[in-house]
Motif scaffolding. Structure first.
Motif, PDB file in Angstrom:
ATOM      1  N   TRP A 147       0.815  -1.214   0.000  1.00  0.00           N
ATOM      2  CA  TRP A 147       0.000   0.000   0.000  1.00  0.00           C
ATOM      3  C   TRP A 147       0.850   1.266   0.000  1.00  0.00           C
ATOM      4  O   TRP A 147       0.456   2.288  -0.554  1.00  0.00           O
ATOM      5  CB  TRP A 147      -0.945  -0.003   1.201  1.00  0.00           C
ATOM      6  N   ARG A 148       2.020   1.189   0.638  1.00  0.00           N
ATOM      7  CA  ARG A 148       2.891   2.364   0.660  1.00  0.00           C
ATOM      8  C   ARG A 148       3.342   2.722  -0.751  1.00  0.00           C
ATOM      9  O   ARG A 148       3.343   3.899  -1.128  1.00  0.00           O
ATOM     10  CB  ARG A 148       4.110   2.091   1.537  1.00  0.00           C
ATOM     11  N   ARG A 149       3.685   1.708  -1.541  1.00  0.00           N
ATOM     12  CA  ARG A 149       4.113   1.963  -2.921  1.00  0.00           C
ATOM     13  C   ARG A 149       2.943   2.477  -3.761  1.00  0.00           C
ATOM     14  O   ARG A 149       3.113   3.390  -4.581  1.00  0.00           O
ATOM     15  CB  ARG A 149       4.671   0.680  -3.539  1.00  0.00           C
ATOM     16  N   ILE A 150       1.752   1.891  -3.571  1.00  0.00           N
ATOM     17  CA  ILE A 150       0.577   2.339  -4.323  1.00  0.00           C
ATOM     18  C   ILE A 150       0.298   3.815  -4.041  1.00  0.00           C
ATOM     19  O   ILE A 150       0.087   4.615  -4.959  1.00  0.00           O
ATOM     20  CB  ILE A 150      -0.658   1.489  -3.952  1.00  0.00           C
ATOM     21  N   PHE A 151       0.309   4.171  -2.750  1.00  0.00           N
ATOM     22  CA  PHE A 151       0.047   5.552  -2.347  1.00  0.00           C
ATOM     23  C   PHE A 151       1.114   6.489  -2.919  1.00  0.00           C
ATOM     24  O   PHE A 151       0.812   7.584  -3.404  1.00  0.00           O
ATOM     25  CB  PHE A 151       0.012   5.644  -0.823  1.00  0.00           C
ATOM     26  N   HIS A 152       2.355   6.047  -2.906  1.00  0.00           N
ATOM     27  CA  HIS A 152       3.462   6.844  -3.432  1.00  0.00           C
ATOM     28  C   HIS A 152       3.305   7.072  -4.926  1.00  0.00           C
ATOM     29  O   HIS A 152       3.505   8.187  -5.434  1.00  0.00           O
ATOM     30  CB  HIS A 152       4.790   6.136  -3.129  1.00  0.00           C
TER      31      HIS A 152
END
Length: 315
Positions: free
Chosen positions: A161-166
């Motif tokens: 999710w961190r990569r998606i949000f980024h």
């Protein structure tokens, strides 16, 4: 206005968009454009010219008209409902290994290019500005839902999710929308030469993007595998636009707002869906087939849909 006049007017709106797609298909087949051109041009559109077009459209817009929270909420709910419906259908009718690709192909439309081009042709500045704001919601929801359903059926993959949000925060279109809204709200006036230069640059967007879409369509891929791809394509181009547009009308939407939502609901499957499937190790051939089929079907289904809405005085 007679039905014939409405139909001819509809063709004037939709045919220029799809003509560019088919010209792109023809240019690729005769070898006038190649893969290197498509990659470079697509990157230029995504990173620069399309964000410029969206930014200029929003800062010129009347935000009281273009920014409609009700429309945004309804579109989000319709997207979630479409996603759930297709996933439920795929759970019962599609082989497990292809379910993620099937679902993504059926709900993830190419709103940023085809939807926005059609909205611009049909509604001018309102189509571009309201469509640009709606596009911000589309990018966020489509990316998140696509990752969810693809990872669910790919062994060894997990959601970061961190990569998606980024990635969402770095998306040039999201940045353009977020930058444009305060400029429009504060009535900040940019120098004339900046606006003129921006218009020149932004005018490259739609013809270049539509040529690239056409050039990536593979007729051979369609012939190689059709059943599952056709099912997903019919969901994308017929069933979901019909259900979502009818629901929007029942919810009280009419005129340009209803027409804009139909064009976004009825956009063919986004080319980005192929990239995501390939990155996650899914059935990329099926993803390519769905993109090709929906792109070809769109010239018929979108034209017919706009004609029906205009004939009924709804859009």
């Amino acid at each position: 206005m007679t039905l014939t006049e409405i139909f001819l007017q509809t063709l004037e709106t939709t045919l220029p968009v799809f003509a560019m797609v088919f010209i792109g298909l023809g240019l690729r087949r005769v070898g006038w454009i190649d893969g290197a051109f498509i990659n470079t041009a697509s990157a230029l559109v995504f990173r620069a010219t399309l964000p410029t077009l969206v930014f200029l459209s929003i800062i010129r817009a009347d935000l009281d008209t273009a920014f409609n929270p009700g429309l945004l909420v309804f579109y989000l709910l319709a997207t979630l409902g479409s996603f759930a419906l297709v996933w439920l259908w795929a759970h019962w009718r599609v082989a497990r290994e292809d379910r993620g690709v099937y679902v993504q192909g059926a709900f993830r439309g190419n709103c940023g290019i085809v939807g926005l081009a059609l909205a611009a042709n049909l509604y001018g500045d309102f189509g571009l500005s309201a469509g640009g704001i709606l596009l911000g919601l589309v990018i966020i929801s489509y990316n998140m839902l696509s990752v969810v359903v693809l990872v669910a059926y790919q062994p060894g993959q997990r959601m970061d999710w961190r990569r998606i949000f980024h990635d969402i925060l770095r998306n040039p279109l999201i940045i353009a929308v977020l930058a444009a809204i305060p400029v429009a709200a504060l009535n900040i006036t940019l120098p004339g030469w900046v606006m003129t230069s921006g218009d020149y640059f932004a005018s490259l967007t739609l013809p270049l993007a539509l040529l690239c879409i056409g050039a990536t369509v593979s007729l051979g891929a369609i012939r190689s595998d059709s059943t599952t791809a056709l099912g997903s394509s019919l969901f994308k181009m017929v069933i979901l636009p019909l259900l979502c547009t009818a629901s929007a009308w029942l919810a009280g939407f009419q005129g340009p707002e209803l027409g804009l939502m139909f064009l976004f609901f009825a956009s063919p499957t986004a080319a980005a869906s192929f990239v995501m499937v390939k990155a996650l190790g899914g059935n990329d051939r099926l993803a390519a087939n769905i993109i090709a089929l929906t792109t070809l079907l769109a010239s018929l289904t979108v034209t017919f849909g706009v004609f029906i809405l205009r004939s009924a005085g709804l859009a």
